[in-house]
Each structure stands twice: as C-alpha cells, then as structure tokens.
Design a protein around this motif. Sequence first.
Motif, PDB file in Angstrom:
ATOM      1  N   LYS A 187      -1.080  -1.701  -4.527  1.00 30.94           N
ATOM      2  CA  LYS A 187      -0.201  -2.039  -5.650  1.00 30.94           C
ATOM      3  C   LYS A 187       0.131  -3.520  -5.604  1.00 30.94           C
ATOM      4  O   LYS A 187       0.488  -4.054  -4.551  1.00 30.94           O
ATOM      5  CB  LYS A 187       1.092  -1.218  -5.582  1.00 30.94           C
ATOM      6  CG  LYS A 187       2.067  -1.503  -6.725  1.00 30.94           C
ATOM      7  CD  LYS A 187       3.311  -0.639  -6.612  1.00 30.94           C
ATOM      8  CE  LYS A 187       4.290  -0.896  -7.755  1.00 30.94           C
ATOM      9  NZ  LYS A 187       5.502  -0.030  -7.650  1.00 30.94           N
TER      10      LYS A 187
ATOM     11  N   GLN B  14      -2.083  -0.926 -10.160  1.00 32.80           N
ATOM     12  CA  GLN B  14      -2.225  -0.064  -8.982  1.00 32.80           C
ATOM     13  C   GLN B  14      -3.553   0.664  -9.050  1.00 32.80           C
ATOM     14  O   GLN B  14      -3.976   1.116 -10.099  1.00 32.80           O
ATOM     15  CB  GLN B  14      -1.059   0.933  -8.931  1.00 32.80           C
ATOM     16  CG  GLN B  14      -1.088   1.870  -7.717  1.00 32.80           C
ATOM     17  CD  GLN B  14       0.213   2.637  -7.583  1.00 32.80           C
ATOM     18  OE1 GLN B  14       1.284   2.061  -7.350  1.00 32.80           O
ATOM     19  NE2 GLN B  14       0.149   3.949  -7.746  1.00 32.80           N
TER      20      GLN B  14
ATOM     21  N   SER C 137      -8.340   6.723   2.473  1.00 32.76           N
ATOM     22  CA  SER C 137      -7.915   6.499   1.092  1.00 32.76           C
ATOM     23  C   SER C 137      -6.700   5.589   1.109  1.00 32.76           C
ATOM     24  O   SER C 137      -5.721   5.857   1.817  1.00 32.76           O
ATOM     25  CB  SER C 137      -7.564   7.827   0.418  1.00 32.76           C
ATOM     26  OG  SER C 137      -7.115   7.618  -0.915  1.00 32.76           O
ATOM     27  N   ILE C 138      -6.769   4.509   0.352  1.00 35.47           N
ATOM     28  CA  ILE C 138      -5.707   3.500   0.324  1.00 35.47           C
ATOM     29  C   ILE C 138      -5.345   3.196  -1.118  1.00 35.47           C
ATOM     30  O   ILE C 138      -6.223   2.865  -1.929  1.00 35.47           O
ATOM     31  CB  ILE C 138      -6.162   2.205   1.023  1.00 35.47           C
ATOM     32  CG1 ILE C 138      -6.511   2.483   2.485  1.00 35.47           C
ATOM     33  CG2 ILE C 138      -5.094   1.125   0.922  1.00 35.47           C
ATOM     34  CD1 ILE C 138      -7.133   1.281   3.191  1.00 35.47           C
ATOM     35  N   THR C 139      -4.060   3.320  -1.443  1.00 37.09           N
ATOM     36  CA  THR C 139      -3.576   2.930  -2.761  1.00 37.09           C
ATOM     37  C   THR C 139      -2.981   1.536  -2.668  1.00 37.09           C
ATOM     38  O   THR C 139      -2.098   1.291  -1.841  1.00 37.09           O
ATOM     39  CB  THR C 139      -2.514   3.916  -3.284  1.00 37.09           C
ATOM     40  OG1 THR C 139      -3.105   5.203  -3.412  1.00 37.09           O
ATOM     41  CG2 THR C 139      -1.986   3.477  -4.635  1.00 37.09           C
TER      42      THR C 139
ATOM     43  N   CYS D  81      -7.857   2.027 -12.340  1.00 40.51           N
ATOM     44  CA  CYS D  81      -6.701   1.150 -12.219  1.00 40.51           C
ATOM     45  C   CYS D  81      -5.677   1.506 -13.293  1.00 40.51           C
ATOM     46  O   CYS D  81      -6.037   1.737 -14.454  1.00 40.51           O
ATOM     47  CB  CYS D  81      -7.129  -0.307 -12.382  1.00 40.51           C
ATOM     48  SG  CYS D  81      -5.804  -1.512 -12.141  1.00 40.51           S
TER      49      CYS D  81
ATOM     50  N   PHE E 148       0.858  -1.179   0.000  1.00 41.85           N
ATOM     51  CA  PHE E 148       0.000   0.000   0.000  1.00 41.85           C
ATOM     52  C   PHE E 148       0.902   1.240   0.000  1.00 41.85           C
ATOM     53  O   PHE E 148       1.253   1.772   1.059  1.00 41.85           O
ATOM     54  CB  PHE E 148      -0.908  -0.003   1.227  1.00 41.85           C
ATOM     55  CG  PHE E 148      -1.784  -1.225   1.324  1.00 41.85           C
ATOM     56  CD1 PHE E 148      -2.855  -1.409   0.464  1.00 41.85           C
ATOM     57  CD2 PHE E 148      -1.508  -2.216   2.263  1.00 41.85           C
ATOM     58  CE1 PHE E 148      -3.650  -2.537   0.544  1.00 41.85           C
ATOM     59  CE2 PHE E 148      -2.293  -3.346   2.361  1.00 41.85           C
ATOM     60  CZ  PHE E 148      -3.373  -3.515   1.494  1.00 41.85           C
TER      61      PHE E 148
ATOM     62  N   THR F 193       0.517   4.342  -0.631  1.00 43.97           N
ATOM     63  CA  THR F 193      -0.017   5.555  -0.018  1.00 43.97           C
ATOM     64  C   THR F 193      -1.259   5.218   0.791  1.00 43.97           C
ATOM     65  O   THR F 193      -2.188   4.582   0.279  1.00 43.97           O
ATOM     66  CB  THR F 193      -0.380   6.604  -1.094  1.00 43.97           C
ATOM     67  OG1 THR F 193       0.764   6.866  -1.908  1.00 43.97           O
ATOM     68  CG2 THR F 193      -0.846   7.904  -0.452  1.00 43.97           C
TER      69      THR F 193
ATOM     70  N   THR G  71      -6.507   3.108  -6.413  1.00 40.70           N
ATOM     71  CA  THR G  71      -6.841   3.734  -5.142  1.00 40.70           C
ATOM     72  C   THR G  71      -8.288   3.458  -4.814  1.00 40.70           C
ATOM     73  O   THR G  71      -9.163   3.488  -5.682  1.00 40.70           O
ATOM     74  CB  THR G  71      -6.582   5.254  -5.197  1.00 40.70           C
ATOM     75  OG1 THR G  71      -5.194   5.483  -5.407  1.00 40.70           O
ATOM     76  CG2 THR G  71      -7.005   5.928  -3.896  1.00 40.70           C
ATOM     77  N   GLU G  72      -8.546   3.171  -3.551  1.00 42.53           N
ATOM     78  CA  GLU G  72      -9.909   2.963  -3.068  1.00 42.53           C
ATOM     79  C   GLU G  72     -10.131   3.889  -1.878  1.00 42.53           C
ATOM     80  O   GLU G  72      -9.233   4.066  -1.051  1.00 42.53           O
ATOM     81  CB  GLU G  72     -10.138   1.492  -2.691  1.00 42.53           C
ATOM     82  CG  GLU G  72      -9.038   0.915  -1.827  1.00 42.53           C
ATOM     83  CD  GLU G  72      -9.097  -0.604  -1.740  1.00 42.53           C
ATOM     84  OE1 GLU G  72     -10.091  -1.204  -2.196  1.00 42.53           O
ATOM     85  OE2 GLU G  72      -8.150  -1.193  -1.164  1.00 42.53           O
ATOM     86  N   SER G  73     -11.288   4.505  -1.803  1.00 41.35           N
ATOM     87  CA  SER G  73     -11.516   5.509  -0.772  1.00 41.35           C
ATOM     88  C   SER G  73     -13.005   5.621  -0.446  1.00 41.35           C
ATOM     89  O   SER G  73     -13.862   5.082  -1.126  1.00 41.35           O
ATOM     90  CB  SER G  73     -10.987   6.870  -1.254  1.00 41.35           C
ATOM     91  OG  SER G  73     -11.671   7.283  -2.428  1.00 41.35           O
TER      92      SER G  73
END
Length: 349
Positions: A302, A344, A298-300, A333, A122, A124, A346-348
């Motif tokens: 990878k 990669q 918020s989580i990125t 994505c 993750f 970020t 991001t989900e938020s």
Amino acid sequence: MLAKLTFILAAGVVGAACVSAAYAAQPTNVSSQAGTEYVGALEAQARAQWREDISHIATPAEGCFHATYPSVVWERTACKAAIPRVMPTPRWRNFGAAQNAGNGNDYTLHSSTLITKAVGSFPTVTGVTSESGVGVAAYGGGGILGANEYSLQINSSFDDTTSACKSHSGCTVWQQYVYAPDYEVDGEAAVFMQYWLIGYGGSSCPSGFGSDGAGDCYKNSAAATAPDVPATQLANVKLTGTVSSGGNDTVVFTNGTQAYSSSGKDSVLYLATVWKVAEWNVVGNAGGSMAKFNSGSSITAKLAVTNGSTSAPSCVANSGSTGESNNLNLGSCSTGSGSTPYIQFTESN
C-alpha cells in the motif's frame, strides 16, 4: 538503486507522548507483534498508531535521528556516509519478465497535484518464511546477495526535470527513499535517500555526484543506521518519504517500537517542485538484483500520499523506475480516496 534498469541503490512537534491505560493494557488474548515478542491487542494497536504518528512528525533539522515508542521526540544520532558496497550499473532499456514485479513491471501512483509525503506499508503478509537476494543475469549477477537481502524503496519517476539539471538537454531527476540491510557493512541497515541526474551527460558530474559511466550522476544522502529486519517481518515495517520546498526532504523507517530517519536539503534535486508519481515495493538489494521469496508468499503493498487532495489517484501499470525486482506476480491494483489517497495491490507466487 537502479534506474528502470539503473542501479545503485539507488516530521516539528517536540513533546513527550502520554501513554493511556489502553496502551498499557495486556489482555489474556495475545497476538504476535514483532520477532518473538508477544503483546496484547490494545498494545499492538497503540504501537501501530505510534508508527503512524512518528512518520508524520518532522525532524527538527537536517541529519539523522532516532525515536523510541512511546516518545514522539526525535533524538539526533550520528549519520554515516552511505557508500554503496555495489557500484552503479548501466541502465537496461527493456522491462523485466512480465511475471515478476519490479524492473519496470510495477504499479505507480499518479497524482494530479504535487505530492509532499508518501507512506509505504505492507498491510497483509502471508506465507513468507524466507527470502534471498539473487543476481540477475542482465545486470551481471550483481547486488548484495544472500538470505534476507532486499530493499524497501519509494521512488519518484525519472520523467521530470528541475533546475538541478543545470539546463543539460535530456536531463531528468530521480529520487529514491531507501531502507537497505547490509548496505555498507554486514549486520547494519542503512536508511537514506539516493539522488540521480539521469542523462546529465557531459564529461563530469556536479560536485559531490559520482558517475555511473553511462551519462548519469548519482549521490547518497547521509544514512541513519538501523537494524537488519528479516523479510518475514515485513508486515511490521513502514517507509515514509517527504519533500519540503525550500527545506529538507526526509526518509523515515519504522519497525516495531523504533523509528530511524535521515534528512537532506530538497535543493539537491528540487523534487518538491515536480513530485507527482511514486513507486513502492520490496525488491532486490542493489545492482539490479531480485528479492526471491519462498513459494506460497503473498504480500499486499500500500502506498498512501499527502497531496492536498482527497481524490483517489491513478494506478498505472508497467511504469516503475527501479531496476531491482522480486519474484512475485502482480495482482490487480485498487485505489482509495480520503485524507491520504492511496493505491494498493497484492503480489504473490
């Protein structure tokens, strides 16, 4: 862990690492590393490089191992039987709510060549102040629930068959690499692999496998014991899954200055012969449960692979295999090429 609605939860170089002056440097500008510890920027970079390095060093044998920064030597530790606190549940055939990640509504990495290693991280994480595992009605509200109850999963697809199916019609294999807090006992996390024979059918499962009562068979590898890590520290963790045809498959969990691994024979499912699809995320802890993050999270995520290619893989939506989920909304994505091609997103919320 759960299969698209099933659940259970459901590298060898040996030598000491030399620490350069850069590793020990402690500039006056300090940044938060893990927990309440503060380290300099160069030290933080050195630790991050160590976590990368140790995940690529094969363990010397089947079993459980531990390594501590800056050493790159895997030391054998006692394994535990990863007996789940939550029993498997029947597979649900519908995708989860489109606004939430997991339960089918996931991105997966598709490779045109066989994958030998997948590394989930993750890069970020912002705004995460709390997380709690909550039940999902479709699964009867099951799972390991409460504050900081989540799991990290790297999963194969369950669209491929191997000789492990023993010619059972419709049978496919599914393998999960898992880090799960409080999986067997409170206060201890388990690092292990879970093996599934989906649609095996018949009146009995192969020796060593249990039945979920819906025609699927499962068992866990031995588990390495690791600390429970709060969800607020996701940026500091990494999970690696490897396969080795004719050898051992391995799961490695790293956090800060510590690494934990468990290895088992690839011949359980022969995943090395078919692995081309991989899923990675933070989701609920067993039983089809959901990891519920605070508003503003918020989580990125990878997922990078070693697959003998430098071409960018495909990122495919709505193709996850786990039944667990989280309460975050998937963004777009992206993909990358190079020595470790990746996807990669991001989900938020």
